[in-house]
Motif scaffolding. Structure first.
Motif, PDB file in Angstrom:
ATOM      1  N   LEU A   1       1.704  13.726   1.938  1.00  0.00           N
ATOM      2  CA  LEU A   1       0.824  12.722   2.615  1.00  0.00           C
ATOM      3  C   LEU A   1       0.050  12.123   1.501  1.00  0.00           C
ATOM      4  N   GLU A   2      -0.576  12.791   0.605  1.00  0.00           N
ATOM      5  CA  GLU A   2      -1.181  12.059  -0.560  1.00  0.00           C
ATOM      6  C   GLU A   2      -0.203  11.233  -1.415  1.00  0.00           C
ATOM      7  N   GLU A   3       0.931  11.937  -1.590  1.00  0.00           N
ATOM      8  CA  GLU A   3       1.991  11.102  -2.578  1.00  0.00           C
ATOM      9  C   GLU A   3       2.243  10.137  -1.858  1.00  0.00           C
ATOM     10  N   LYS A   4       2.521  10.052  -0.536  1.00  0.00           N
ATOM     11  CA  LYS A   4       2.991   8.595   0.114  1.00  0.00           C
ATOM     12  C   LYS A   4       1.704   7.559   0.256  1.00  0.00           C
ATOM     13  N   ARG A   5       0.642   8.275   0.267  1.00  0.00           N
ATOM     14  CA  ARG A   5      -0.506   7.032   0.046  1.00  0.00           C
ATOM     15  C   ARG A   5      -0.522   6.469  -1.139  1.00  0.00           C
ATOM     16  N   GLU A   6      -0.336   7.237  -2.127  1.00  0.00           N
ATOM     17  CA  GLU A   6      -0.394   6.607  -3.703  1.00  0.00           C
ATOM     18  C   GLU A   6       0.920   5.581  -3.704  1.00  0.00           C
ATOM     19  N   LYS A   7       2.052   5.912  -2.939  1.00  0.00           N
ATOM     20  CA  LYS A   7       3.238   4.927  -3.280  1.00  0.00           C
ATOM     21  C   LYS A   7       3.031   3.683  -2.485  1.00  0.00           C
ATOM     22  N   MET A   8       2.215   3.653  -1.142  1.00  0.00           N
ATOM     23  CA  MET A   8       2.143   2.596  -0.562  1.00  0.00           C
ATOM     24  C   MET A   8       1.065   1.600  -1.231  1.00  0.00           C
ATOM     25  N   LEU A   9       0.046   2.421  -1.914  1.00  0.00           N
ATOM     26  CA  LEU A   9      -1.066   1.878  -2.757  1.00  0.00           C
ATOM     27  C   LEU A   9      -0.327   0.828  -3.956  1.00  0.00           C
TER      28      LEU A   9
ATOM     29  N   GLU B   1       0.762  -3.695  -7.347  1.00  0.00           N
ATOM     30  CA  GLU B   1       1.636  -4.288  -7.945  1.00  0.00           C
ATOM     31  C   GLU B   1       1.926  -5.689  -7.497  1.00  0.00           C
ATOM     32  N   SER B   2       2.068  -6.170  -6.192  1.00  0.00           N
ATOM     33  CA  SER B   2       2.272  -7.330  -5.659  1.00  0.00           C
ATOM     34  C   SER B   2       0.729  -8.341  -5.451  1.00  0.00           C
ATOM     35  N   GLN B   3      -0.413  -7.517  -5.359  1.00  0.00           N
ATOM     36  CA  GLN B   3      -1.654  -8.359  -4.972  1.00  0.00           C
ATOM     37  C   GLN B   3      -1.419  -9.282  -3.824  1.00  0.00           C
ATOM     38  N   ASP B   4      -0.643  -8.761  -2.693  1.00  0.00           N
ATOM     39  CA  ASP B   4      -0.277  -9.797  -1.647  1.00  0.00           C
ATOM     40  C   ASP B   4      -0.769  -9.410  -0.392  1.00  0.00           C
ATOM     41  N   PHE B   5      -0.516 -10.098   0.644  1.00  0.00           N
ATOM     42  CA  PHE B   5      -0.795  -9.795   1.996  1.00  0.00           C
ATOM     43  C   PHE B   5       0.477  -9.555   2.860  1.00  0.00           C
ATOM     44  N   PHE B   6       0.438  -8.439   3.386  1.00  0.00           N
ATOM     45  CA  PHE B   6       1.654  -7.911   4.228  1.00  0.00           C
ATOM     46  C   PHE B   6       1.473  -7.780   5.739  1.00  0.00           C
TER      47      PHE B   6
ATOM     48  N   GLU C   1       6.729  -5.809   7.209  1.00  0.00           N
ATOM     49  CA  GLU C   1       7.245  -6.031   5.860  1.00  0.00           C
ATOM     50  C   GLU C   1       7.084  -4.765   5.076  1.00  0.00           C
ATOM     51  N   LEU C   2       5.966  -3.832   5.409  1.00  0.00           N
ATOM     52  CA  LEU C   2       5.460  -2.640   4.621  1.00  0.00           C
ATOM     53  C   LEU C   2       6.437  -1.719   4.918  1.00  0.00           C
ATOM     54  N   GLU C   3       7.181  -1.630   6.344  1.00  0.00           N
ATOM     55  CA  GLU C   3       8.112  -0.662   6.740  1.00  0.00           C
ATOM     56  C   GLU C   3       9.312  -0.958   5.989  1.00  0.00           C
ATOM     57  N   LYS C   4       9.526  -2.109   5.660  1.00  0.00           N
ATOM     58  CA  LYS C   4      10.809  -2.516   4.769  1.00  0.00           C
ATOM     59  C   LYS C   4      10.505  -1.997   3.390  1.00  0.00           C
ATOM     60  N   LEU C   5       9.432  -2.500   2.752  1.00  0.00           N
ATOM     61  CA  LEU C   5       9.214  -1.882   1.380  1.00  0.00           C
ATOM     62  C   LEU C   5       8.932  -0.496   1.071  1.00  0.00           C
TER      63      LEU C   5
ATOM     64  N   LYS D   1       9.987   2.832  -2.209  1.00  0.00           N
ATOM     65  CA  LYS D   1       9.131   3.855  -2.774  1.00  0.00           C
ATOM     66  C   LYS D   1       9.406   5.412  -2.332  1.00  0.00           C
ATOM     67  N   GLY D   2      10.005   5.552  -1.513  1.00  0.00           N
ATOM     68  CA  GLY D   2      10.215   6.872  -1.112  1.00  0.00           C
ATOM     69  C   GLY D   2       9.585   7.218   0.184  1.00  0.00           C
ATOM     70  N   VAL D   3       8.923   6.233   0.820  1.00  0.00           N
ATOM     71  CA  VAL D   3       8.313   6.590   2.161  1.00  0.00           C
ATOM     72  C   VAL D   3       9.112   6.059   3.382  1.00  0.00           C
ATOM     73  N   ILE D   4       9.410   6.887   4.156  1.00  0.00           N
ATOM     74  CA  ILE D   4      10.325   6.596   5.225  1.00  0.00           C
ATOM     75  C   ILE D   4       9.750   5.734   5.965  1.00  0.00           C
ATOM     76  N   THR D   5      10.337   4.917   6.858  1.00  0.00           N
ATOM     77  CA  THR D   5       9.985   3.754   7.816  1.00  0.00           C
ATOM     78  C   THR D   5       9.052   4.203   8.718  1.00  0.00           C
ATOM     79  N   GLN D   6       9.610   5.644   9.383  1.00  0.00           N
ATOM     80  CA  GLN D   6       8.712   6.156  10.430  1.00  0.00           C
ATOM     81  C   GLN D   6       7.380   6.627  10.016  1.00  0.00           C
ATOM     82  N   SER D   7       7.043   6.888   8.831  1.00  0.00           N
ATOM     83  CA  SER D   7       5.933   7.021   8.322  1.00  0.00           C
ATOM     84  C   SER D   7       4.785   6.140   7.731  1.00  0.00           C
TER      85      SER D   7
END
Length: 231
Positions: free
Chosen positions: A9-17, A22-27, A31-35, A39-45
């Motif tokens: 879970l902590e690794e997934k949090r780091e990946k999503m951050l 990196e983009s400093q954008d709004f999502f 869109e996050l479920e596609k990105l 980064k290695g985080v499955i869509t369901q998570s």
């Protein structure tokens, strides 16, 4: 070939951050479920991971119109970490102050309790008093059977039981009389049935005089208590 280990879970949090930094954008969430998988985080998570970041104030969330946007900037994360650090420092200072107070209280309590002959004698006397108290408490328990209140309660219970027994006896006599009046031709069969259930010729009302008189019971209890007192 060993199966690739999934992200914690902590690794997934780091990946999503990383996606936010990196983009400093709004999502949007979709869109996050596609990105996320990139980064290695499955869509369901993705949804649960992003929500955990929002709960920890590492990701901001706001509704604009009918859409919900998520964002996080490195500067926001830095401010958050600084706030956490200030809180931890404040907690540390409070704990340190409380520890000092407890040490002072402990030292105050030790005063007058230094090892000495007088203290040892006082502790020995206290222990003797506690032993005597326990002995007296146990002795009082032995006198519970001689309690006048318990005797009075037993007396009332006997009177209630006596009244109830005689009421049932009266009911039985009434039933026998009714059977005799309505089934005179079955007298022998009825008499046989009565004997089978214990209703014999000597069946009668209960008299208290047939049992131990209540006064005698009370006298026995008082005599026993007197004997214990003089021993």
């Amino acid at each position: 070939m060993s199966k690739k280990r999934g992200l914690s879970l902590e690794e997934k949090r780091e990946k999503m951050l990383q996606i936010f930094y990196e983009s400093q954008d709004f999502f949007l969430l979709k869109e996050l479920e596609k990105l996320g998988p990139k980064k290695g985080v499955i869509t369901q998570s993705v949804k649960d991971v992003v929500q955990s970041l929002v709960d920890d104030d590492l990701v901001s969330k706001d509704k604009i119109g009918t859409s919900v946007y998520f964002w996080s900037l490195p500067s926001c994360a830095g401010n958050q970490l600084r706030n956490v650090r200030r809180k931890l420092e404040s907690d540390r200072q409070s704990s340190k102050k409380r520890f000092t107070e407890l040490v002072d209280q402990c030292n105050e309590l030790k005063k007058g309790r230094e090892e000495s002959e007088e203290r040892e004698e006082a502790l020995a006397e206290l222990k003797a008093i506690e032993l005597k108290y326990n002995e007296l408490k146990e002795e009082m328990g032995q006198y519970a059977d001689n309690d006048p209140a318990a005797f009075e309660a037993m007396k009332k219970a006997i009177e209630v039981a006596h009244g109830a027994a005689n009421r049932w006896t009266d009911n039985i006599f009434t039933l026998r009389q009714w059977c005799s009046n309505n089934f005179p031709e079955a007298k022998e069969q009825l008499e046989h049935m009565y004997k089978e259930v214990g209703i014999t010729d000597d069946f009668d009302y209960v008299e208290l005089s047939q049992a131990i008189p209540l006064r005698a019971v009370g006298d026995q209890m008082l005599e026993r208590q007197f004997s214990n007192d003089i021993m």
